[in-house]
Write an enzyme that holds these catalytic residues in place. Structure first.
Site, PDB file in Angstrom:
ATOM      1  N   ARG A  81      -5.465   2.366   5.641  1.00 20.46           N
ATOM      2  CA  ARG A  81      -4.962   1.226   4.862  1.00 20.46           C
ATOM      3  C   ARG A  81      -3.611   0.766   5.397  1.00 20.46           C
ATOM      4  O   ARG A  81      -3.316  -0.425   5.433  1.00 20.46           O
ATOM      5  CB  ARG A  81      -4.883   1.603   3.376  1.00 20.46           C
ATOM      6  CG  ARG A  81      -4.656   0.395   2.488  1.00 20.46           C
ATOM      7  CD  ARG A  81      -4.839   0.730   1.022  1.00 20.46           C
ATOM      8  NE  ARG A  81      -3.899   1.745   0.571  1.00 20.46           N
ATOM      9  CZ  ARG A  81      -3.954   2.349  -0.608  1.00 20.46           C
ATOM     10  NH1 ARG A  81      -4.921   2.050  -1.452  1.00 20.46           N
ATOM     11  NH2 ARG A  81      -3.058   3.254  -0.945  1.00 20.46           N
ATOM     12  N   LYS A 183      -0.726  -3.160   1.273  1.00 23.57           N
ATOM     13  CA  LYS A 183       0.356  -2.525   0.501  1.00 23.57           C
ATOM     14  C   LYS A 183       1.703  -2.959   1.078  1.00 23.57           C
ATOM     15  O   LYS A 183       2.457  -2.163   1.649  1.00 23.57           O
ATOM     16  CB  LYS A 183       0.173  -1.007   0.526  1.00 23.57           C
ATOM     17  CG  LYS A 183       0.551  -0.369  -0.799  1.00 23.57           C
ATOM     18  CD  LYS A 183      -0.022   1.007  -0.930  1.00 23.57           C
ATOM     19  CE  LYS A 183       0.700   1.836  -1.955  1.00 23.57           C
ATOM     20  NZ  LYS A 183       0.830   1.278  -3.293  1.00 23.57           N
ATOM     21  N   GLU A 219      -6.022  -6.581 -11.136  1.00 25.14           N
ATOM     22  CA  GLU A 219      -5.534  -5.203 -11.247  1.00 25.14           C
ATOM     23  C   GLU A 219      -4.191  -5.219 -11.953  1.00 25.14           C
ATOM     24  O   GLU A 219      -3.759  -6.265 -12.446  1.00 25.14           O
ATOM     25  CB  GLU A 219      -5.430  -4.566  -9.855  1.00 25.14           C
ATOM     26  CG  GLU A 219      -4.497  -5.285  -8.902  1.00 25.14           C
ATOM     27  CD  GLU A 219      -4.323  -4.542  -7.576  1.00 25.14           C
ATOM     28  OE1 GLU A 219      -4.444  -3.322  -7.533  1.00 25.14           O
ATOM     29  OE2 GLU A 219      -4.039  -5.227  -6.584  1.00 25.14           O
TER      30      GLU A 219
END
Ligand code: PLP
Ligand code: COI
Length: 340
Positions: A81, A183, A219
């Protein structure tokens, strides 16, 4: 010998540990990297990270297992990620094997900070990267620093397994074709006003809706959603602008392969929320935190699982996932990285 820390009463905060890993990228390549003791960073006033927020990070945990080993949970997925984050932010990728090696070194050298089995606390590990040389025109930096530090933590939400109350936010954390799926530090900067405002109004977190239509559930600021239907099926939102949570992907596997539950990853409309039986937030920090109520501009959506305990299915998912992380339940192949 373990450090003298009140493990059972830790909150989710920063405590300086003894060692951190640092590696520098210059002239198109990463150096070998090393463990150092100094927790401070000296940067040029014009560093890319300070001017244009060129930074991304990861989060994972080390656990002491029932048989007193120290392990990490799926660090390969964090490496992957972070690779995606770096590519989207025009940053150099830190190679996966070296990423895992850096984590191993930091955890091993800080083993005395890994909370003891049964304490409920864990060692949170924070790999991150930032543009370190001076940048004044809007462009990527040419030099970068990759770092990993660790800090012992307790539960992310006060009260641990107690259901929380969240609200539907009028602020967005991501744009339709932006950076919600990686992220990037900037996503969290975007969410700071919303989280402070939510806390001021008595809510533990924000439920963000899809930024294009504001009709679908995305989210929270630091976790994905899991819902349970009245038929005990798991539903989890699918969107291009949410972070692909490693915890959520693991829970989907646990639900299907350990608990025999049906799972649907699909768009979830805000209008459906009232039909679910249980709701929880999932993430490395959040683990699986039950949501008791969602406040939609004054209207309350109250889940039948209530405000006292985790819902029945949420509890099963939680016990199985944590059981795997703590070595009480056999893990799927490749999920557990044994450090020592
Ligand atoms: N969503 C956001 C915005 C997050 O910051 C996190 C935390 O990493 C998650 C979801 C959960 O992801 P993971 O389970 O990989 O920790
Ligand atoms: C994590 O769960 O690792 C995160 O990065 C989320 C943040 C709320 C700490």
């Amino acid at each position: 010998m373990k450090k003298d820390i009140d493990w059972k009463n830790l909150d989710f905060g920063y405590i300086k540990t003894d060692y951190r890993f640092v590696s520098n990228y210059k002239d198109g390549k990463w150096d070998e990297g090393e463990l150092i003791q100094d927790e401070n960073i000296v940067l040029n006033e014009c560093a890319g990270v300070l001017q244009y927020a060129q930074t991304c990070f990861e989060g994972l945990k080390a656990y002491e297992t029932v048989d007193n080993k120290i392990v990490c949970f799926r660090p390969d997925l964090n490496a992957k990620r972070m690779e995606d984050s770096c590519k989207r932010l025009e940053m150099p990728v830190y190679p996966q094997e070296k990423f895992i090696e850096a984590i191993r070194k930091v955890v091993e050298k800080n083993a005395d900070f890994v909370p003891p089995y049964g304490s409920g606390a864990t060692l949170y590990i924070r790999p991150y990267m930032f543009g370190s040389n001076s940048v004044i025109g809007v462009k990527p930096a040419q030099e970068y620093q990759f770092r990993v530090f660790a800090t012992p933590v307790g539960p992310y939400f006060k009260g641990g397994a107690k259901p929380i109350v969240i609200r539907i936010s009028d602020f967005d954390r991501a744009a339709p074709h932006g950076t919600g799926h990686i992220k990037a530090g900037l996503n969290y900067a975007m969410s700071l006003h919303a989280i402070v405002d939510a806390h001021n109004q008595g809510f533990a977190e924000n439920m963000y809706l899809d930024p294009a239509t504001r009709t679908k559930v995305e989210e929270t600021g630091g976790a994905n959603f899991i819902f349970v239907t009245k038929d005990n099926e798991i539903v989890t939102p699918k969107s291009n602008s949410i972070l692909p949570s490693i915890t959520r992907r693991s829970l989907v596997y646990v639900a299907e392969h350990y608990l025999g539950l049906k799972v649907e990853e699909r768009e979830v409309y805000k209008t459906e929320l009232k039909d679910f039986k249980e709701c929880a937030l999932c993430g490395t920090a959040a683990v699986l935190s039950p949501v008791g109520k969602i406040n939609d501009h004054g209207d309350e959506i109250c889940f039948p699982s209530g405000m006292d305990n985790m819902g029945e299915i949420t509890k099963k998912l939680y016990d199985t996932l944590v059981g795997i992380q703590l070595g009480r339940i056999e893990a799927p192949k490749g999920w557990i990285e044994v450090i020592k």
